[in-house]
Design an enzyme around this catalytic site. Sequence first.
Site, PDB file in Angstrom:
ATOM      1  CG  HIS A 207      -0.245   0.355   2.502  1.00 31.68           C
ATOM      2  ND1 HIS A 207       0.536  -0.546   3.186  1.00 31.68           N
ATOM      3  CD2 HIS A 207      -0.196   1.505   3.226  1.00 31.68           C
ATOM      4  CE1 HIS A 207       1.017   0.020   4.284  1.00 31.68           C
ATOM      5  NE2 HIS A 207       0.594   1.269   4.333  1.00 31.68           N
TER       6      HIS A 207
HETATM    7  C1  UD1 Z   1      -1.878   6.109   5.712  1.00 29.80           C
HETATM    8  C2  UD1 Z   1      -0.538   6.555   6.293  1.00 29.80           C
HETATM    9  C3  UD1 Z   1       0.472   5.422   6.177  1.00 29.80           C
HETATM   10  C4  UD1 Z   1      -0.072   4.154   6.807  1.00 29.80           C
HETATM   11  C5  UD1 Z   1      -1.441   3.820   6.242  1.00 29.80           C
HETATM   12  C6  UD1 Z   1      -2.017   2.673   7.007  1.00 29.80           C
HETATM   13  C7  UD1 Z   1       0.057   8.946   6.060  1.00 29.80           C
HETATM   14  C8  UD1 Z   1       0.889   9.907   5.332  1.00 29.80           C
HETATM   15  N1  UD1 Z   1       0.018   7.701   5.559  1.00 29.80           N
HETATM   16  O1  UD1 Z   1      -1.686   5.836   4.339  1.00 29.80           O
HETATM   17  O2  UD1 Z   1       1.660   5.779   6.844  1.00 29.80           O
HETATM   18  O3  UD1 Z   1       0.819   3.110   6.515  1.00 29.80           O
HETATM   19  O4  UD1 Z   1      -2.312   4.946   6.401  1.00 29.80           O
HETATM   20  O5  UD1 Z   1      -2.942   1.969   6.268  1.00 29.80           O
HETATM   21  O6  UD1 Z   1      -0.557   9.280   7.035  1.00 29.80           O
HETATM   22  N2  UD1 Z   1      -9.115   5.479   1.612  1.00 29.80           N
HETATM   23  C9  UD1 Z   1     -10.347   4.840   1.670  1.00 29.80           C
HETATM   24  N3  UD1 Z   1     -10.882   4.627   2.905  1.00 29.80           N
HETATM   25  C10 UD1 Z   1     -10.291   5.019   4.040  1.00 29.80           C
HETATM   26  C11 UD1 Z   1      -9.059   5.676   3.959  1.00 29.80           C
HETATM   27  C12 UD1 Z   1      -8.478   5.889   2.749  1.00 29.80           C
HETATM   28  O7  UD1 Z   1     -10.926   4.476   0.666  1.00 29.80           O
HETATM   29  O8  UD1 Z   1     -10.844   4.780   5.123  1.00 29.80           O
HETATM   30  C13 UD1 Z   1      -8.482   5.688   0.286  1.00 29.80           C
HETATM   31  C14 UD1 Z   1      -8.687   7.100  -0.223  1.00 29.80           C
HETATM   32  O9  UD1 Z   1      -8.931   7.027  -1.583  1.00 29.80           O
HETATM   33  C15 UD1 Z   1      -7.353   7.762   0.013  1.00 29.80           C
HETATM   34  C16 UD1 Z   1      -6.357   6.618  -0.023  1.00 29.80           C
HETATM   35  O10 UD1 Z   1      -7.075   5.484   0.438  1.00 29.80           O
HETATM   36  O11 UD1 Z   1      -7.077   8.743  -0.935  1.00 29.80           O
HETATM   37  C17 UD1 Z   1      -5.150   6.858   0.861  1.00 29.80           C
HETATM   38  O12 UD1 Z   1      -5.532   7.151   2.205  1.00 29.80           O
HETATM   39  P1  UD1 Z   1      -4.585   8.044   3.179  1.00 29.80           P
HETATM   40  O13 UD1 Z   1      -5.162   8.045   4.539  1.00 29.80           O
HETATM   41  O14 UD1 Z   1      -4.301   9.342   2.548  1.00 29.80           O
HETATM   42  O15 UD1 Z   1      -3.233   7.305   3.169  1.00 29.80           O
HETATM   43  P2  UD1 Z   1      -2.894   5.771   3.329  1.00 29.80           P
HETATM   44  O16 UD1 Z   1      -2.326   5.293   2.038  1.00 29.80           O
HETATM   45  O17 UD1 Z   1      -4.059   5.052   3.905  1.00 29.80           O
HETATM   46  N1  UDP Z   2      -3.999  -5.335   8.829  1.00 25.02           N
HETATM   47  C1  UDP Z   2      -5.275  -5.886   8.950  1.00 25.02           C
HETATM   48  N2  UDP Z   2      -5.939  -6.277   7.826  1.00 25.02           N
HETATM   49  C2  UDP Z   2      -5.404  -6.191   6.589  1.00 25.02           C
HETATM   50  C3  UDP Z   2      -4.083  -5.650   6.474  1.00 25.02           C
HETATM   51  C4  UDP Z   2      -3.420  -5.223   7.624  1.00 25.02           C
HETATM   52  O1  UDP Z   2      -5.808  -6.024  10.063  1.00 25.02           O
HETATM   53  O2  UDP Z   2      -6.052  -6.578   5.612  1.00 25.02           O
HETATM   54  C5  UDP Z   2      -3.328  -4.845  10.059  1.00 25.02           C
HETATM   55  C6  UDP Z   2      -2.014  -5.513  10.367  1.00 25.02           C
HETATM   56  O3  UDP Z   2      -2.190  -6.663  11.149  1.00 25.02           O
HETATM   57  C7  UDP Z   2      -1.272  -4.414  11.108  1.00 25.02           C
HETATM   58  C8  UDP Z   2      -1.819  -3.141  10.539  1.00 25.02           C
HETATM   59  O4  UDP Z   2      -3.026  -3.494   9.862  1.00 25.02           O
HETATM   60  O5  UDP Z   2      -1.578  -4.431  12.489  1.00 25.02           O
HETATM   61  C9  UDP Z   2      -0.820  -2.557   9.582  1.00 25.02           C
HETATM   62  O6  UDP Z   2      -1.407  -1.511   8.902  1.00 25.02           O
HETATM   63  P1  UDP Z   2      -0.863  -0.960   7.531  1.00 25.02           P
HETATM   64  O7  UDP Z   2      -0.068  -1.987   6.833  1.00 25.02           O
HETATM   65  O8  UDP Z   2      -2.028  -0.384   6.828  1.00 25.02           O
HETATM   66  O9  UDP Z   2       0.039   0.274   7.998  1.00 25.02           O
HETATM   67  P2  UDP Z   2       1.579   0.429   8.423  1.00 25.02           P
HETATM   68  O10 UDP Z   2       1.867  -0.503   9.531  1.00 25.02           O
HETATM   69  O11 UDP Z   2       2.396   0.181   7.205  1.00 25.02           O
HETATM   70  O12 UDP Z   2       1.675   1.860   8.817  1.00 25.02           O
END
Ligand code: UD1
Ligand code: UDP
Length: 370
Positions: A207
């Site tokens: 992601h």
């Molecule tokens: C964010 C964090 C990242 C973390 C990740 C965990 C920052 C800069 N990034 O990235 O460090 O690893 O969360 O998963 O804070 N979206 C949905 N539903 C949601 C949220 C997001 O559909 O509930 C979609 C939206 O289209 C959005 C995209 O996902 O534009 C990215 O979401 P965003 O919260 O900006 O960043 P993440 O990639 O989720």
């Molecule tokens: N996770 C989850 N379901 C999924 C993918 C990840 O519950 O389908 C959990 C995973 O066990 C971990 C957390 O989400 O605890 C990690 O989140 P993510 O990879 O989105 O963010 P990061 O750790 O890279 O910031």
Amino acid sequence: MTARIAFVLGTRPEIVKLAPLIRACEKAGIDYSVIHTGQHYSDRLDGVFFDNLELPQPDYNLGVGSGEHAEQTGEMLTGIGTALDAENPDTVLVQGDTNSALAGGIVASKLDAELGHVEAGLRSFDRDMPEEINRIVIDHVADRLFAPTEKSAAHLRNENIPDERIAVTGNTIVDAVQQNATLAERKSDVLDNLGLTDGEFALMTAHRPGNVDDKERFEGLLDGIAEYADKTGTEVVYPVHPRSEEQLREHDIDVPARIRCVEPLDFLDFLQLENTASVVFTDSGGVQEETCILGTPCVTIRDSTERPETLSVGSNTLADPTADSIIVSVFDVKSGDNDWNTPFGDGDAAGHILWALGFDSPEVGRVVRT
Ligand code: UD1
Ligand code: UDP
């Protein structure tokens, strides 16, 4: 003790990693509130984690949602400011490196409240990652830095952060895994639901913008994993993060047939798959830690990691998004016996953090630590 804690969180990993602290506050009768920025809002990235981890609903949900970093962070600053003014806590805790943690950190650092950073001192030394900028800023405005390992504490000292602000506490992810892995084994039907056999499939997540926003790199990563799967007859399950789903659509990428895409999973189902997969491919921070704790080999498809402890103990290895690199990395990381020591603490990081914050009466300590 009447001190009051405010937790600021907004995304899936923050809910998972702050859950042990919130639960410890509940058990010990520590007064607290939860301010959710709403950065993650889809039920599968948000609501299911509150349910799985049996957390009370947040006291505030700012509903900020998705957007450009400046817009998203700006909106959070205003909302968090209003909530913290109303709450007037003694301590504000943020976790990790997301925009929500950054916004919480910036607002709290200008109030009378003490700001604590949970999971302080991680460094990938790659400033192209937004998370690296967020971590550095939060560490430098925080009053209390809860470093998960000696290595992360050393990064803080190297940046001239005074030693008296730093405590090495372990990472609350160990608490979360220990509190939920057996529960997942008992309650999760995910293997049956997906028709998988313990030890005979691989799990993947991807992601990070550095991987999925770049068409060529995302295709390379998928093709590389699919080639490994073809060569070894392994099925690969990929719970697709919404950001990645959007990028697959936008770039018109066909996921190879060997990779089975599913919706993001809840925490118990995901833990169960991590625990039973033969190998996990990822670019996630939390997944690198969880596989290390669970004893599952992990291949991280990135150029760097802020979790080098996993490389040192041999649970994780870095790979390029190419078939050759991925295949060599799997054989490399699977060549050991998976009995490495967990470098992230003893599973009582929440207790250590609360003690470091002064919740140290025998009564509170005893309750926190049970
Ligand atoms: C964010 C964090 C990242 C973390 C990740 C965990 C920052 C800069 N990034 O990235 O460090 O690893 O969360 O998963 O804070 N979206 C949905 N539903 C949601 C949220 C997001 O559909 O509930 C979609 C939206 O289209 C959005 C995209 O996902 O534009 C990215 O979401 P965003 O919260 O900006 O960043 P993440 O990639 O989720
Ligand atoms: N996770 C989850 N379901 C999924 C993918 C990840 O519950 O389908 C959990 C995973 O066990 C971990 C957390 O989400 O605890 C990690 O989140 P993510 O990879 O989105 O963010 P990061 O750790 O890279 O910031």
